[in-house]
Design a protein around this motif. Structure first.
Motif, PDB file in Angstrom:
ATOM      1  N   ALA A 149      58.676  63.422  19.686  1.00 47.81           N
ATOM      2  CA  ALA A 149      60.037  63.023  19.270  1.00 47.81           C
ATOM      3  C   ALA A 149      60.630  64.144  18.366  1.00 47.81           C
ATOM      4  N   ALA A 188      55.501  59.787  23.183  1.00 51.71           N
ATOM      5  CA  ALA A 188      54.800  58.436  22.786  1.00 51.71           C
ATOM      6  C   ALA A 188      54.345  58.840  21.066  1.00 51.71           C
ATOM      7  N   THR A 212      63.164  51.394  24.355  1.00 46.90           N
ATOM      8  CA  THR A 212      63.517  50.278  23.415  1.00 46.90           C
ATOM      9  C   THR A 212      64.919  51.092  22.746  1.00 46.90           C
ATOM     10  N   ARG A 214      55.074  61.286  17.404  1.00 46.31           N
ATOM     11  CA  ARG A 214      56.009  61.933  16.281  1.00 46.31           C
ATOM     12  C   ARG A 214      56.240  63.303  16.845  1.00 46.31           C
ATOM     13  N   ARG A 266      55.218  56.656  16.549  1.00 43.95           N
ATOM     14  CA  ARG A 266      55.168  56.201  17.709  1.00 43.95           C
ATOM     15  C   ARG A 266      56.156  56.819  18.739  1.00 43.95           C
ATOM     16  N   GLY A 267      56.760  57.892  18.540  1.00 41.56           N
ATOM     17  CA  GLY A 267      57.587  58.407  19.543  1.00 41.56           C
ATOM     18  C   GLY A 267      59.318  58.068  19.439  1.00 41.56           C
ATOM     19  N   GLU A 268      59.289  57.225  18.570  1.00 43.69           N
ATOM     20  CA  GLU A 268      60.735  56.623  18.174  1.00 43.69           C
ATOM     21  C   GLU A 268      61.625  57.641  17.334  1.00 43.69           C
ATOM     22  N   THR A 326      63.328  54.883  21.846  1.00 46.24           N
ATOM     23  CA  THR A 326      62.072  55.225  22.399  1.00 46.24           C
ATOM     24  C   THR A 326      62.333  55.516  23.960  1.00 46.24           C
TER      25      THR A 326
END
Length: 178
Positions: A77, A72, A56, A74, A19-21, A67
């Motif tokens: 990221a 948004a 976050t 992988r 989820r982009g983290e 994030t």
């Protein structure tokens, strides 16, 4: 603000989840620099710095997971891998009177306890377990000093001088080849 004035506080290591983290190797003692709603700059190996908003942040296995707005998934990221994470000096927390940030001592003269010149502090490496300082000695030789309370007994900001007490034989190891 000039790019040279920015302070590196971390480096993007890898994506985390889908989820982009992403994971950041954190060089700063203050997790508040990564607070949601705050801004940091990302500096890729090639290209221009860009300012991003943190959505976050949370600690995870000795690193920070972030994030940011606009990232948004992988793949997005993954594209950040290797970017330095920077802040403006004025965003750093206030220090006590007897404290100093490492970036502020780059360029200080480095001497032995008796005053004998060693070189100039050029930079730092944040290695697991300790910091290592890069000192540029006479003739351009590179000296890598493990920075501890014992090896760096004094930093005099007023004189722009650092006194080091290196482990026996360290300076000889750094001598240019003969």
């Amino acid at each position: 603000m000039a790019a040279k004035d920015m302070v590196v506080i971390g480096e993007v290591v890898k994506p985390h989840g889908i989820r982009g983290e992403f994971s950041v190797e954190n060089h700063a003692d203050s997790p508040s620099l990564y607070a949601p709603g705050g801004k940091v700059w990302l500096r890729p190996a090639k290209g221009a710095d860009r300012v991003v908003e943190i959505l976050t942040s949370r600690p995870h296995q000795g690193r920070m997971l972030l994030t940011i707005k606009g990232v948004a998934d992988r793949d997005a990221a993954e594209a950040l891998r290797g970017c330095q994470v920077l802040v403006r000096p004025e965003d750093l927390p206030e220090l006590d009177d007897d404290e100093i940030y490492l970036h502020e001592i780059v360029g200080f003269d480095v001497v032995l306890p008796g005053g004998e010149p060693v070189g100039v502090l050029e930079g730092f490496m944040d290695l697991p377990g300790q910091d290592v300082w890069l000192i540029r000695g006479e003739g351009g030789r590179e000296i890598l000093l493990p920075a501890t309370e014992e090896t760096v007994p004094e930093i005099d900001a007023g004189e722009r001088r650092i006194v080091i007490d290196p482990p026996q034989g360290l300076l000889e190891l750094s001598q240019p080849g003969e």
